[in-house]
Design a protein around this motif. Structure first.
Motif, PDB file in Angstrom:
ATOM      1  N   ASP A  81     -49.126  51.913 -38.272  1.00  0.00           N
ATOM      2  CA  ASP A  81     -47.769  51.520 -38.603  1.00  0.00           C
ATOM      3  C   ASP A  81     -46.764  52.722 -38.920  1.00  0.00           C
ATOM      4  O   ASP A  81     -45.607  52.641 -38.878  1.00  0.00           O
ATOM      5  N   SER A  82     -47.359  53.752 -39.407  1.00  0.00           N
ATOM      6  CA  SER A  82     -46.727  55.191 -39.969  1.00  0.00           C
ATOM      7  C   SER A  82     -46.113  55.491 -38.775  1.00  0.00           C
ATOM      8  O   SER A  82     -44.984  55.866 -38.539  1.00  0.00           O
ATOM      9  N   ILE A  83     -46.920  55.755 -37.672  1.00  0.00           N
ATOM     10  CA  ILE A  83     -46.687  56.374 -36.581  1.00  0.00           C
ATOM     11  C   ILE A  83     -45.491  55.730 -35.699  1.00  0.00           C
ATOM     12  O   ILE A  83     -44.209  56.267 -35.334  1.00  0.00           O
ATOM     13  N   ASP A  84     -45.555  54.302 -35.721  1.00  0.00           N
ATOM     14  CA  ASP A  84     -44.751  53.476 -35.118  1.00  0.00           C
ATOM     15  C   ASP A  84     -43.294  53.432 -35.785  1.00  0.00           C
ATOM     16  O   ASP A  84     -42.225  53.137 -35.269  1.00  0.00           O
ATOM     17  N   SER A  85     -43.384  54.064 -37.159  1.00  0.00           N
ATOM     18  CA  SER A  85     -41.967  53.843 -37.940  1.00  0.00           C
ATOM     19  C   SER A  85     -41.251  55.609 -37.977  1.00  0.00           C
ATOM     20  O   SER A  85     -40.430  55.766 -38.744  1.00  0.00           O
ATOM     21  N   GLY A  86     -41.882  56.203 -36.919  1.00  0.00           N
ATOM     22  CA  GLY A  86     -41.282  57.409 -36.758  1.00  0.00           C
ATOM     23  C   GLY A  86     -41.805  58.567 -37.762  1.00  0.00           C
ATOM     24  O   GLY A  86     -40.989  59.659 -38.297  1.00  0.00           O
ATOM     25  N   VAL A  87     -42.949  58.491 -38.348  1.00  0.00           N
ATOM     26  CA  VAL A  87     -43.537  59.502 -39.197  1.00  0.00           C
ATOM     27  C   VAL A  87     -44.591  60.183 -38.613  1.00  0.00           C
ATOM     28  O   VAL A  87     -45.465  59.571 -37.921  1.00  0.00           O
ATOM     29  N   ALA A  88     -44.649  61.433 -38.788  1.00  0.00           N
ATOM     30  CA  ALA A  88     -45.716  62.317 -38.375  1.00  0.00           C
ATOM     31  C   ALA A  88     -46.535  62.975 -39.480  1.00  0.00           C
ATOM     32  O   ALA A  88     -45.760  63.718 -40.172  1.00  0.00           O
ATOM     33  N   VAL A  89     -47.668  62.915 -39.784  1.00  0.00           N
ATOM     34  CA  VAL A  89     -48.376  63.424 -40.833  1.00  0.00           C
ATOM     35  C   VAL A  89     -49.365  64.613 -40.306  1.00  0.00           C
ATOM     36  O   VAL A  89     -50.314  64.102 -39.627  1.00  0.00           O
ATOM     37  N   ILE A  90     -49.455  65.806 -40.430  1.00  0.00           N
ATOM     38  CA  ILE A  90     -50.403  66.898 -40.310  1.00  0.00           C
ATOM     39  C   ILE A  90     -51.189  67.169 -41.545  1.00  0.00           C
ATOM     40  O   ILE A  90     -50.849  67.919 -42.303  1.00  0.00           O
ATOM     41  N   HIS A  91     -52.511  66.530 -41.258  1.00  0.00           N
ATOM     42  CA  HIS A  91     -53.286  66.704 -42.552  1.00  0.00           C
ATOM     43  C   HIS A  91     -53.986  67.836 -42.612  1.00  0.00           C
ATOM     44  O   HIS A  91     -54.322  68.527 -41.451  1.00  0.00           O
ATOM     45  N   GLN A  92     -54.660  68.288 -43.787  1.00  0.00           N
ATOM     46  CA  GLN A  92     -55.054  69.577 -44.060  1.00  0.00           C
ATOM     47  C   GLN A  92     -56.566  69.663 -43.346  1.00  0.00           C
ATOM     48  O   GLN A  92     -56.901  70.336 -42.507  1.00  0.00           O
ATOM     49  N   GLU A  93     -57.298  68.234 -43.186  1.00  0.00           N
ATOM     50  CA  GLU A  93     -58.534  67.716 -42.282  1.00  0.00           C
ATOM     51  C   GLU A  93     -58.096  67.534 -40.980  1.00  0.00           C
ATOM     52  O   GLU A  93     -57.269  66.508 -40.782  1.00  0.00           O
ATOM     53  N   LEU A  94     -58.517  68.121 -40.220  1.00  0.00           N
ATOM     54  CA  LEU A  94     -58.069  67.850 -38.870  1.00  0.00           C
ATOM     55  C   LEU A  94     -58.767  66.862 -38.188  1.00  0.00           C
ATOM     56  O   LEU A  94     -59.834  66.335 -38.421  1.00  0.00           O
ATOM     57  N   HIS A  95     -57.869  66.039 -37.485  1.00  0.00           N
ATOM     58  CA  HIS A  95     -58.172  64.624 -37.190  1.00  0.00           C
ATOM     59  C   HIS A  95     -58.458  64.770 -35.287  1.00  0.00           C
ATOM     60  O   HIS A  95     -57.631  64.213 -34.748  1.00  0.00           O
ATOM     61  N   LEU A  96     -59.548  65.792 -34.929  1.00  0.00           N
ATOM     62  CA  LEU A  96     -59.463  65.863 -33.609  1.00  0.00           C
ATOM     63  C   LEU A  96     -60.888  65.623 -33.079  1.00  0.00           C
ATOM     64  O   LEU A  96     -62.071  65.566 -33.952  1.00  0.00           O
ATOM     65  N   VAL A  97     -61.299  65.574 -31.725  1.00  0.00           N
ATOM     66  CA  VAL A  97     -62.508  65.405 -31.312  1.00  0.00           C
ATOM     67  C   VAL A  97     -63.089  66.646 -30.789  1.00  0.00           C
ATOM     68  O   VAL A  97     -62.598  67.131 -29.580  1.00  0.00           O
ATOM     69  N   PRO A  98     -64.120  67.287 -31.174  1.00  0.00           N
ATOM     70  CA  PRO A  98     -64.443  68.614 -30.731  1.00  0.00           C
ATOM     71  C   PRO A  98     -65.143  68.505 -29.155  1.00  0.00           C
ATOM     72  O   PRO A  98     -64.815  69.560 -28.763  1.00  0.00           O
ATOM     73  N   GLU A  99     -65.779  67.450 -28.977  1.00  0.00           N
ATOM     74  CA  GLU A  99     -66.377  67.370 -27.711  1.00  0.00           C
ATOM     75  C   GLU A  99     -65.400  67.347 -26.488  1.00  0.00           C
ATOM     76  O   GLU A  99     -65.750  67.308 -25.276  1.00  0.00           O
ATOM     77  N   MET A 100     -64.241  66.841 -26.907  1.00  0.00           N
ATOM     78  CA  MET A 100     -63.378  66.653 -25.777  1.00  0.00           C
ATOM     79  C   MET A 100     -62.231  67.865 -25.424  1.00  0.00           C
ATOM     80  O   MET A 100     -62.380  68.748 -26.500  1.00  0.00           O
ATOM     81  N   SER A 101     -61.472  67.836 -24.408  1.00  0.00           N
ATOM     82  CA  SER A 101     -60.534  69.290 -24.152  1.00  0.00           C
ATOM     83  C   SER A 101     -59.451  69.158 -25.069  1.00  0.00           C
ATOM     84  O   SER A 101     -59.418  67.948 -25.654  1.00  0.00           O
ATOM     85  N   VAL A 102     -58.816  69.953 -25.085  1.00  0.00           N
ATOM     86  CA  VAL A 102     -57.445  70.206 -25.663  1.00  0.00           C
ATOM     87  C   VAL A 102     -56.381  69.279 -25.351  1.00  0.00           C
ATOM     88  O   VAL A 102     -56.021  68.419 -25.968  1.00  0.00           O
ATOM     89  N   ALA A 103     -56.267  69.076 -24.052  1.00  0.00           N
ATOM     90  CA  ALA A 103     -55.578  68.172 -23.193  1.00  0.00           C
ATOM     91  C   ALA A 103     -55.918  66.548 -23.875  1.00  0.00           C
ATOM     92  O   ALA A 103     -55.194  65.715 -24.077  1.00  0.00           O
ATOM     93  N   GLU A 104     -57.114  66.183 -23.854  1.00  0.00           N
ATOM     94  CA  GLU A 104     -57.567  65.083 -24.096  1.00  0.00           C
ATOM     95  C   GLU A 104     -57.187  64.755 -25.670  1.00  0.00           C
ATOM     96  O   GLU A 104     -56.856  63.516 -25.772  1.00  0.00           O
ATOM     97  N   ASN A 105     -57.434  65.527 -26.540  1.00  0.00           N
ATOM     98  CA  ASN A 105     -57.018  65.615 -27.974  1.00  0.00           C
ATOM     99  C   ASN A 105     -55.543  65.330 -27.868  1.00  0.00           C
ATOM    100  O   ASN A 105     -55.161  64.360 -28.908  1.00  0.00           O
ATOM    101  N   LEU A 106     -54.922  66.125 -27.419  1.00  0.00           N
ATOM    102  CA  LEU A 106     -53.209  66.075 -27.441  1.00  0.00           C
ATOM    103  C   LEU A 106     -52.728  64.471 -27.213  1.00  0.00           C
ATOM    104  O   LEU A 106     -51.879  64.022 -27.762  1.00  0.00           O
ATOM    105  N   LEU A 107     -53.380  64.027 -25.859  1.00  0.00           N
ATOM    106  CA  LEU A 107     -52.694  62.733 -25.579  1.00  0.00           C
ATOM    107  C   LEU A 107     -53.818  61.508 -25.629  1.00  0.00           C
ATOM    108  O   LEU A 107     -53.635  60.715 -24.814  1.00  0.00           O
TER     109      LEU A 107
END
Length: 504
Positions: A81-107
């Motif tokens: 809901d937040s993303i669809d409303s034009g909001v981007a929050v970059i949290h201190q705790e990273l929400h990324l998947v270590p096993e995937m590539s950088v590109a896969e995480n980005l997209l």
């Protein structure tokens, strides 16, 4: 739910409240952040800043009040809901998947496909475009888990900024970045402001707040204190006093001590991250600082000192005895203890309680019949450390993941204080911690040194390492480049020693 709102307007928080079991995290928070402005959120750890950003990002639902973007009220029930409303929050705790590539995480969630298969060429090309301005040196094909903490932080920022949001919130974005990476990020934030975005910025680094922010709102204990609409009419002392409710003249709490005998001696150490043999001595009752730029080898050195990595050459001598560290267990048994840089990943058990995180390493000393640990000892030790270190928690049973960064760090210190300690290794001990909690951590460091413990502190904060250390060793490119006594330490001298050497 009003979706796809990205048409400008101010961001308003109207009477936001949030309660967790035993904790009132936010109470009646109301203020406005305007387009074309970078608005800082300031306050001690536990003041409610991250909770407010999690409400903005849809991770938490407020118990009272609402958000407003422009003239439209928002009712976020999820991160989507937040993303669809034009909001981007970059949290201190990273929400990324270590096993995937950088590109896969980005997209992730919108990877380009062809004939039902991921189009790898297009995926990597798009990822390279997203990284170009912020972190062009990162290979989109690299496995994310192979990147440093700072590089992963840049990927998280690039991922959030790729959404072309109108409201962008940064929660401690520079805590793991180098000076060059911080400069890049500041340039990008300036561009976002010029484009008319609403930018929220959370940081404990005063120099960043005064460098990039236009306005600042101060929180204390989950409550709104004050908004300063023009930060250029404010000085650092006023802001600190507003945050902590008292004037902190000397946050480093340094007091001269008499150095005692040798505690730990490193002789010709070589191992991962060290390009030249490293030798030094840490004394009992001394705070020995290590300074260097990102990649200098400081963290790698600490990993060798505590048995996380094996020495390729050289030896460690503790109290006159040569050590043979095959694992961290050996180091702990010898009295060499580490508080790691990434406390969330390597320091705490997130789902465990405060008491469990304090007691976990000392339990085997108190086990009866080989496995049973007396409940009375568990309770008394946890309560003793919580009291001694002023850990802010509603109870010892509170999951540690709900504590602020500063209080998590105190819990890790309490864990080691439950054991017999000779050498304490601290890797970036105040990263992501507010100025009030920093002062408390510094006092704990000095108290330990006064008890005869050798404290080795690695920090990329130049003023911190000057402020708390009795002696400073500087590293560059995996080698020791200089030793500076406290009396001779200044920023220019340490930076000169830390810069990569010109090779002829």
């Amino acid at each position: 739910m009003d979706a796809h709102v990205n048409d400008g307007g101010s961001l308003r928080f109207n009477g936001i409240g949030k309660v967790f079991p035993g904790v009132k995290a936010l109470s009646d928070i109301s203020f406005v952040a305007h387009p074309g402005s970078v608005h800082a959120l300031m306050g001690e750890n536990g003041a409610g800043k991250s909770t407010l950003l999690k409400i903005l990002g849809g991770s938490y639902i407020p118990d009272s009040g609402n958000l407003q973007i422009g003239e439209r009220p928002m009712d976020f029930r999820s991160a989507a809901d937040s993303i669809d409303s034009g909001v981007a929050v970059i949290h201190q705790e990273l929400h990324l998947v270590p096993e995937m590539s950088v590109a896969e995480n980005l997209l992730l969630g919108h990877m380009p496909a062809r004939y039902g298969m991921v189009n790898r060429q297009m995926l990597n090309r798009r990822a390279a475009e997203l990284l170009k301005e912020l972190a062009g040196e990162i290979d989109p094909r690299e496995r994310l888990g192979n990147l440093s903490l700072g590089q992963r932080q840049l990927v998280e920022i690039a991922k959030a900024m790729s959404r072309n949001a109108h409201v962008i919130a940064f929660d401690e974005p520079t805590s793991s970045l180098s000076a060059r990476e911080i400069d890049r990020l500041m340039t990008i934030i300036g561009k976002l402001r010029d484009e008319g975005k609403v930018v929220l910025y959370v940081s404990h680094r005063m120099e960043e707040i005064f460098r990039i922010c236009d306005a600042v709102t101060v929180f204390k204990d989950g409550r709104f204190v004050r908004t300063f609409e023009q930060i250029d009419q404010l000085d650092q002392n006023q802001l600190v006093t507003c945050m902590v409710g008292r004037d902190i003249q000397d946050i480093y709490n340094y007091r001269p001590r008499e150095r005692q005998g040798e505690a730990l001696r490193a002789e010709g150490l070589l191992g991962p991250g060290l390009n030249e043999a490293v030798s030094f001595t840490a004394h009992k009752g001394e705070v020995l600082g290590f300074f260097g730029l990102v990649g200098a080898g400081r963290t790698e050195l600490l990993r060798l000192l505590c048995g996380l990595e094996r020495l390729k050459a050289g030896q460690l001598v503790l109290d006159g005895q040569v050590l043979n560290l095959k694992s961290p267990r050996d180091a702990i048994a010898a009295g060499i203890l580490l508080c790691p840089e990434d406390r969330k990943k390597e320091g705490i058990v997130p789902l465990g309680s405060v008491a469990e995180n304090i007691n976990i390493s000392a339990r085997h000393h108190h086990a009866q019949l080989g496995c049973l640990v007396p409940a009375q000892w568990e309770r008394e030790n946890a309560e003793r450390q919580i009291r001694a270190l002023n850990v802010k928690t509603p109870s010892p049973d509170q999951p540690i993941m709900f504590l602020s960064g500063g209080n998590q760090q105190k819990v890790i210190l309490g864990r080691w204080l439950s054991l017999s300690m000779k050498v304490l290794l601290l890797d970036e001990p105040t990263r992501g911690i507010d100025i009030g909690a920093k002062s408390e951590i510094y006092q704990i460091i000095h108290n330990l040194a006064a008890e005869g413990i050798a404290v080795i502190v690695v920090s990329s904060d130049l003023m911190e390492v000057i402020g708390i250390s009795d002696r400073i060793l500087v590293m560059s490119e995996g080698a020791l480049t200089g030793e500076v006594a406290r009396e001779q330490a200044d920023e220019a001298r340490l930076l000169q020693l830390a810069l990569p050497r010109t090779r002829g």
